[in-house]
Write a protein that holds these residues in place. Structure first.
Motif, mmCIF file in Angstrom:
data_model
loop_
_atom_site.group_PDB
_atom_site.id
_atom_site.type_symbol
_atom_site.label_atom_id
_atom_site.label_comp_id
_atom_site.label_asym_id
_atom_site.label_seq_id
_atom_site.Cartn_x
_atom_site.Cartn_y
_atom_site.Cartn_z
ATOM 1 N N HIS A 11 0.832 -1.202 0.000
ATOM 2 C CA HIS A 11 0.000 0.000 0.000
ATOM 3 C C HIS A 11 0.870 1.258 0.000
ATOM 4 O O HIS A 11 1.716 1.425 0.881
ATOM 5 N N GLY A 12 0.675 2.117 -0.976
ATOM 6 C CA GLY A 12 1.431 3.367 -1.044
ATOM 7 C C GLY A 12 1.593 3.847 -2.473
ATOM 8 O O GLY A 12 0.961 3.315 -3.397
ATOM 9 N N TRP A 13 2.450 4.829 -2.646
ATOM 10 C CA TRP A 13 2.674 5.449 -3.954
ATOM 11 C C TRP A 13 4.131 5.314 -4.372
ATOM 12 O O TRP A 13 5.035 5.356 -3.533
ATOM 13 N N LEU A 58 -0.357 1.809 -5.329
ATOM 14 C CA LEU A 58 -0.327 0.393 -4.979
ATOM 15 C C LEU A 58 -1.351 0.106 -3.888
ATOM 16 O O LEU A 58 -1.486 0.886 -2.926
ATOM 17 N N GLY A 59 -2.064 -1.008 -4.027
ATOM 18 C CA GLY A 59 -3.007 -1.429 -3.004
ATOM 19 C C GLY A 59 -4.086 -0.399 -2.719
ATOM 20 O O GLY A 59 -4.739 0.117 -3.627
ATOM 21 N N GLU A 60 -4.258 -0.065 -1.443
ATOM 22 C CA GLU A 60 -5.310 0.853 -1.036
ATOM 23 C C GLU A 60 -5.077 2.279 -1.516
ATOM 24 O O GLU A 60 -6.003 3.084 -1.534
ATOM 25 N N ALA A 61 -3.866 2.585 -1.953
ATOM 26 C CA ALA A 61 -3.598 3.918 -2.514
ATOM 27 C C ALA A 61 -4.382 4.143 -3.802
ATOM 28 O O ALA A 61 -4.607 5.292 -4.203
ATOM 29 N N THR A 62 -4.816 3.061 -4.463
ATOM 30 C CA THR A 62 -5.602 3.224 -5.689
ATOM 31 C C THR A 62 -6.917 3.951 -5.415
ATOM 32 O O THR A 62 -7.517 4.512 -6.335
ATOM 33 N N LYS A 63 -7.356 3.946 -4.165
ATOM 34 C CA LYS A 63 -8.590 4.651 -3.805
ATOM 35 C C LYS A 63 -8.400 6.170 -3.780
ATOM 36 O O LYS A 63 -9.374 6.907 -3.659
ATOM 37 N N THR A 64 -7.153 6.628 -3.889
ATOM 38 C CA THR A 64 -6.875 8.071 -3.849
ATOM 39 C C THR A 64 -6.412 8.610 -5.200
ATOM 40 O O THR A 64 -6.023 9.764 -5.296
ATOM 41 N N VAL A 65 -6.463 7.769 -6.237
ATOM 42 C CA VAL A 65 -5.956 8.175 -7.564
ATOM 43 C C VAL A 65 -6.637 9.449 -8.071
ATOM 44 O O VAL A 65 -5.988 10.324 -8.650
ATOM 45 N N LEU A 232 8.817 3.943 -1.333
ATOM 46 C CA LEU A 232 7.369 3.785 -1.230
ATOM 47 C C LEU A 232 6.808 4.920 -0.377
ATOM 48 O O LEU A 232 7.123 5.043 0.808
ATOM 49 N N LEU A 233 5.974 5.738 -0.981
ATOM 50 C CA LEU A 233 5.391 6.894 -0.303
ATOM 51 C C LEU A 233 4.058 6.511 0.324
ATOM 52 O O LEU A 233 3.365 5.621 -0.171
ATOM 53 N N PRO A 234 3.656 7.190 1.405
ATOM 54 C CA PRO A 234 2.413 6.814 2.085
ATOM 55 C C PRO A 234 1.174 7.093 1.244
ATOM 56 O O PRO A 234 1.191 7.918 0.322
ATOM 57 N N MET A 274 -7.841 9.968 10.775
ATOM 58 C CA MET A 274 -6.623 9.304 11.202
ATOM 59 C C MET A 274 -6.817 8.615 12.546
ATOM 60 O O MET A 274 -7.362 9.198 13.486
ATOM 61 N N ASP A 275 -6.366 7.375 12.634
ATOM 62 C CA ASP A 275 -6.322 6.626 13.888
ATOM 63 C C ASP A 275 -4.851 6.568 14.289
ATOM 64 O O ASP A 275 -4.118 5.663 13.887
ATOM 65 N N GLY A 276 -4.401 7.566 15.034
ATOM 66 C CA GLY A 276 -2.976 7.703 15.301
ATOM 67 C C GLY A 276 -2.262 8.070 14.014
ATOM 68 O O GLY A 276 -2.598 9.063 13.360
ATOM 69 N N ASN A 277 -1.286 7.240 13.597
ATOM 70 C CA ASN A 277 -0.564 7.478 12.353
ATOM 71 C C ASN A 277 -1.145 6.697 11.176
ATOM 72 O O ASN A 277 -0.597 6.732 10.069
ATOM 73 N N ILE A 278 -2.233 5.986 11.420
ATOM 74 C CA ILE A 278 -2.827 5.143 10.379
ATOM 75 C C ILE A 278 -4.036 5.846 9.762
ATOM 76 O O ILE A 278 -4.986 6.197 10.476
#
Length: 298
Positions: A11-13, A58-65, A232-234, A274-278
């Motif tokens: 997961h990431g960019w 990548l992964g869940e980052a595709t939801k932010t495209v 890998l970026l967040p 955000m749940d802490g850093n997540i």
């Protein structure tokens, strides 16, 4: 029963510097093979002959495209005067020629007319759909295409260098949907001549910068030691313009299950919960309530 996705969840960019000769889809395919990633996509197609920044989600980052494709972009391009090509770039066939070569003064005088909100016709060889068919497929079949005119936003346009009488290099910052091939073509028309792109490089897409990009070859070498890979970026890289909002653990649980939560004294609009850093996901605040829009499965 749904088929299990092959590969590992990453997961990431990635900020990829695309080589010439590769389609955007081919770059995504190579990234998936190098990293054995289960899911990947790109933000903003680059023509095969073009080079430069191609953000890969990548992964869940595709939801932010969509948040990246809506960002402004910067390009460096070279106009080749005197030849009109059917694709408006170096890969097409010559359709017309002109002996007129603009001077520096000529070019500088017309650039202001190409800044702000302008109208342009996309190239016939583009992915725009015409009556359900991709325009480039119709063009390759020899059909006449009536391309719809559209409004685009040009934030800045500069002449960087006159290489010789045949070539001039420009840089442009533009909004979503701008075709640089059309821009070069229309600049030439304004100057009383014809032109096509002989080079095109994307040097920025939103927060993705040229100086931070890596090639596919470099990715392949660095990914041999995934634990040490720093490229890998967040997921939140694509959400720079969206404020982050910390939530409590009970709120996080409710949001992850698709339920709204109280958000007193918060301005209406979109936030990254955000749940802490997540990052939990993208949510919308309206009338002191927070509603989940896209939840990340992390």
């Amino acid at each position: 029963m749904a088929r299990k996705r092959r590969g590992i969840p990453i997961h990431g960019w990635l900020n990829i510097d695309k080589d010439a000769g590769l389609s955007s889809a081919q770059v995504v395919g190579r990234v998936k093979r190098i990293m054995n990633a289960a899911k990947a996509g790109h933000a903003g197609t680059l023509d095969p002959f073009a080079t430069g920044i191609l953000p890969i989600a990548l992964g869940e980052a595709t939801k932010t495209v969509s948040y990246i494709t809506d960002d402004s972009k910067e390009y460096r391009f070279t106009a080749r005067w005197g030849e009109k090509r059917n694709t408006d770039d170096i890969e097409g066939e010559i359709e017309a020629t002109s002996d007129i070569r603009p001077t520096r003064e000529d070019i500088l005088n017309i650039l202001p007319s190409f800044t702000g909100t302008i109208r342009q016709y996309p190239p016939a060889f583009s992915a725009i759909k015409i009556n359900g068919e991709r325009a480039y497929k119709l063009a390759r079949a020899g059909q006449d295409i009536d391309m719809p005119e559209r409004e685009v936003r040009i934030e800045s346009l500069s002449l960087i260098e006159i290489v010789d009488t045949e070539h001039a290099i420009f840089e442009v910052t533009c909004g979503k949907g701008t075709y640089i091939r059309s821009l070069a073509r229309d600049i030439a028309v304004k100057l009383g001549t014809v032109a096509h792109l002989s080079a095109l490089r994307r040097i920025r897409v939103g927060p993705f910068l040229e100086m931070d990009a890596i090639s596919l070859d470099k990715l392949a070498k660095l990914w041999q030691c995934p634990a040490e890979f720093e490229g890998l970026l967040p997921i939140t890289t694509a959400l720079d313009d969206i404020p982050a909002l910390a939530v409590t653990e009970p709120q996080a649980i409710r949001l992850r299950h698709g339920n709204d939560v109280a958000a007193p004294n918060q301005a209406d609009g979109f936030v990254c919960a955000m749940d802490g850093n997540i990052p939990i996901g993208i949510a919308k605040i309206e009338a002191d309530r927070m509603y989940p829009v896209r939840i990340f499965n992390l």
